[in-house]
Motif scaffolding. Structure first.
Motif, PDB file in Angstrom:
ATOM      1  N   ARG A  58       0.851  -1.192   0.000  1.00  0.00           N
ATOM      2  CA  ARG A  58       0.000   0.000   0.000  1.00  0.00           C
ATOM      3  C   ARG A  58       0.885   1.240   0.000  1.00  0.00           C
ATOM      4  O   ARG A  58       1.926   1.258   0.654  1.00  0.00           O
ATOM      5  CB  ARG A  58      -0.912   0.015   1.235  1.00  0.00           C
ATOM      6  CG  ARG A  58      -1.974  -1.069   1.232  1.00  0.00           C
ATOM      7  CD  ARG A  58      -2.962  -0.899   2.377  1.00  0.00           C
ATOM      8  NE  ARG A  58      -2.344  -1.087   3.673  1.00  0.00           N
ATOM      9  CZ  ARG A  58      -2.191  -0.148   4.588  1.00  0.00           C
ATOM     10  NH1 ARG A  58      -2.606   1.087   4.332  1.00  0.00           N
ATOM     11  NH2 ARG A  58      -1.624  -0.409   5.748  1.00  0.00           N
ATOM     12  N   GLU A  61       1.216   8.057   2.532  1.00  0.00           N
ATOM     13  CA  GLU A  61       0.649   9.333   2.102  1.00  0.00           C
ATOM     14  C   GLU A  61       1.536   9.983   1.037  1.00  0.00           C
ATOM     15  O   GLU A  61       1.041  10.531   0.044  1.00  0.00           O
ATOM     16  CB  GLU A  61       0.477  10.263   3.303  1.00  0.00           C
ATOM     17  CG  GLU A  61      -0.222  11.572   2.982  1.00  0.00           C
ATOM     18  CD  GLU A  61      -0.512  12.399   4.225  1.00  0.00           C
ATOM     19  OE1 GLU A  61      -0.810  13.601   4.070  1.00  0.00           O
ATOM     20  OE2 GLU A  61      -0.440  11.849   5.334  1.00  0.00           O
ATOM     21  N   GLU A  64       1.124   8.105  -2.217  1.00  0.00           N
ATOM     22  CA  GLU A  64      -0.096   8.447  -2.947  1.00  0.00           C
ATOM     23  C   GLU A  64       0.135   9.644  -3.868  1.00  0.00           C
ATOM     24  O   GLU A  64      -0.423   9.704  -4.970  1.00  0.00           O
ATOM     25  CB  GLU A  64      -1.226   8.746  -1.964  1.00  0.00           C
ATOM     26  CG  GLU A  64      -1.749   7.519  -1.239  1.00  0.00           C
ATOM     27  CD  GLU A  64      -2.795   7.861  -0.192  1.00  0.00           C
ATOM     28  OE1 GLU A  64      -3.029   9.078   0.018  1.00  0.00           O
ATOM     29  OE2 GLU A  64      -3.366   6.940   0.409  1.00  0.00           O
ATOM     30  N   ARG A  68      -0.473   9.352  -7.816  1.00  0.00           N
ATOM     31  CA  ARG A  68      -1.354  10.271  -8.539  1.00  0.00           C
ATOM     32  C   ARG A  68      -0.602  10.951  -9.687  1.00  0.00           C
ATOM     33  O   ARG A  68      -1.122  11.085 -10.801  1.00  0.00           O
ATOM     34  CB  ARG A  68      -1.908  11.321  -7.569  1.00  0.00           C
ATOM     35  CG  ARG A  68      -2.945  12.226  -8.198  1.00  0.00           C
ATOM     36  CD  ARG A  68      -3.669  13.056  -7.147  1.00  0.00           C
ATOM     37  NE  ARG A  68      -2.794  13.972  -6.438  1.00  0.00           N
ATOM     38  CZ  ARG A  68      -2.491  13.873  -5.149  1.00  0.00           C
ATOM     39  NH1 ARG A  68      -2.998  12.906  -4.399  1.00  0.00           N
ATOM     40  NH2 ARG A  68      -1.686  14.741  -4.565  1.00  0.00           N
ATOM     41  N   GLU A 139      -5.847   9.269  -3.628  1.00  0.00           N
ATOM     42  CA  GLU A 139      -5.026   8.075  -3.822  1.00  0.00           C
ATOM     43  C   GLU A 139      -4.634   7.874  -5.282  1.00  0.00           C
ATOM     44  O   GLU A 139      -3.842   6.989  -5.598  1.00  0.00           O
ATOM     45  CB  GLU A 139      -5.794   6.845  -3.337  1.00  0.00           C
ATOM     46  CG  GLU A 139      -6.074   6.848  -1.842  1.00  0.00           C
ATOM     47  CD  GLU A 139      -7.123   5.825  -1.446  1.00  0.00           C
ATOM     48  OE1 GLU A 139      -7.549   5.047  -2.327  1.00  0.00           O
ATOM     49  OE2 GLU A 139      -7.513   5.802  -0.266  1.00  0.00           O
ATOM     50  N   ARG A 141      -6.633   6.843  -7.640  1.00  0.00           N
ATOM     51  CA  ARG A 141      -7.344   5.697  -8.221  1.00  0.00           C
ATOM     52  C   ARG A 141      -8.389   6.131  -9.249  1.00  0.00           C
ATOM     53  O   ARG A 141      -8.819   5.325 -10.062  1.00  0.00           O
ATOM     54  CB  ARG A 141      -8.005   4.875  -7.113  1.00  0.00           C
ATOM     55  CG  ARG A 141      -6.999   4.185  -6.193  1.00  0.00           C
ATOM     56  CD  ARG A 141      -7.673   3.546  -4.993  1.00  0.00           C
ATOM     57  NE  ARG A 141      -8.705   2.600  -5.382  1.00  0.00           N
ATOM     58  CZ  ARG A 141      -9.581   2.064  -4.546  1.00  0.00           C
ATOM     59  NH1 ARG A 141      -9.540   2.429  -3.264  1.00  0.00           N
ATOM     60  NH2 ARG A 141     -10.462   1.196  -4.957  1.00  0.00           N
TER      61      ARG A 141
END
Length: 304
Positions: A58, A61, A64, A68, A139, A141
């Motif tokens: 995962r 922060e 992410e 992105r 995130e 996504r």
């Protein structure tokens, strides 16, 4: 740090998408050692831990932010290739979008039908509560989202769409059985209630509004996690609930539902957030969504 090496950025994205270093290596046609070295080099360059080495991995922060960025770079590359005629013939553009269930059930699909057929788009819809769709943007996504937050996610633009109105309703027999002349606040604190899922606080918030910030809906609650199923459960008499005005209107006309309090409602402001990119696909979608929302949602002052 003056730049982010794109091979390292793409590798981090592959690890996040594939879930493991080995799977990312297979997707990139390199060795797992090469994947690990690229990720570590990117972490050294940024001075931050970018991945949690869990199964599946995962992003942190900071990770992410890189993910992105990687998706935005990929989007720009595909748009540029399309404009130059270098993309695979007939290959459509995939556009992932986060949208709340009630918008999806009432007006959002109509917005998609307004999008011009060129460029060719494939929509990938992620259903999520409007209070949480912005997290999918954060995130990386999704490229765009219908959200309740007016605060733009970093790297995104935001525009107001309007307000979705909800009305407190129940089956007429249910209303007659539970109201019996008592104050609505007391009734709704005891009567069975339908809620969307365990994160749904909407019915509780409505009861608190009646009680000056105190109280909550009954503990006797039915969880129905689809917009259409939610309205059907209320119309079937399982409990009362806050139903979108657009869904409630035909059921009120046919007598399957009754408003519990004619002068009470709750409005949820909705916003469109999207990556701040010059992308023909995103621009076409944004225009279509804004046009559909202008017809379906309420605008102007609260209470109109």
């Amino acid at each position: 740090m003056t730049e982010l090496p794109l091979d390292q950025v793409r590798t981090l994205l592959a690890v996040v998408d594939e879930g493991t270093f080995d799977a990312a290596a297979a997707a990139l046609h390199v060795t797992p050692s090469a994947v690990s070295q690229r990720v570590k080099a990117l972490e050294r360059r940024t001075g931050r831990v970018l991945l949690l080495r869990t199964k599946p991995v995962r992003p942190t922060e900071s990770g992410e932010v890189i993910v992105r960025f990687a998706r935005q770079v990929a989007r720009l590359e595909r748009d540029a290739s399309g404009e130059l005629g270098l993309s695979t013939a007939g290959e459509p553009t995939r556009v992932p979008v986060a949208v709340n269930a009630d918008s999806l059930a009432t007006w959002f699909l109509g917005a998609l039908t307004r999008v011009p057929r060129q460029p060719r788009l494939c929509f990938e819809l992620h259903r999520e509560d409007e209070d949480h769709t912005a997290a999918l943007l954060r995130e990386g996504r999704v490229m765009a989202a219908v959200t309740s937050s007016p605060d733009p996610v970093p790297g995104c633009s935001v525009r107001s769409l309007g307000r979705m109105r909800y009305v407190p309703v129940a089956h007429p027999a249910f209303a007659a059985r539970h109201l019996d002349g008592r104050p609505l606040r007391d009734v709704l604190a005891e009567a069975p209630v339908v809620v969307f899922d365990r994160r749904d606080d909407f019915q509780d918030a409505f009861v608190r509004g009646l009680g000056g910030g105190l109280g909550a809906a009954s503990a006797l609650r039915h969880y129905v996690p689809t917009s259409e199923g939610f309205a059907d459960a209320v119309a079937a008499g399982l409990g009362w609930g806050m139903v979108p005005e657009a869904q409630a209107a035909p059921l009120l006309r046919t007598g399957r539902l009754a408003r519990l309090y004619p002068d009470r409602h709750a409005d949820v402001p909705l916003y469109w957030q999207q990556w701040r990119l010059h992308s023909p696909a995103l621009a076409a979608l944004a225009d279509a969504v804004a046009a559909a929302a202008a017809e379906a949602l309420r605008t102007g002052a609260e209470g109109d």
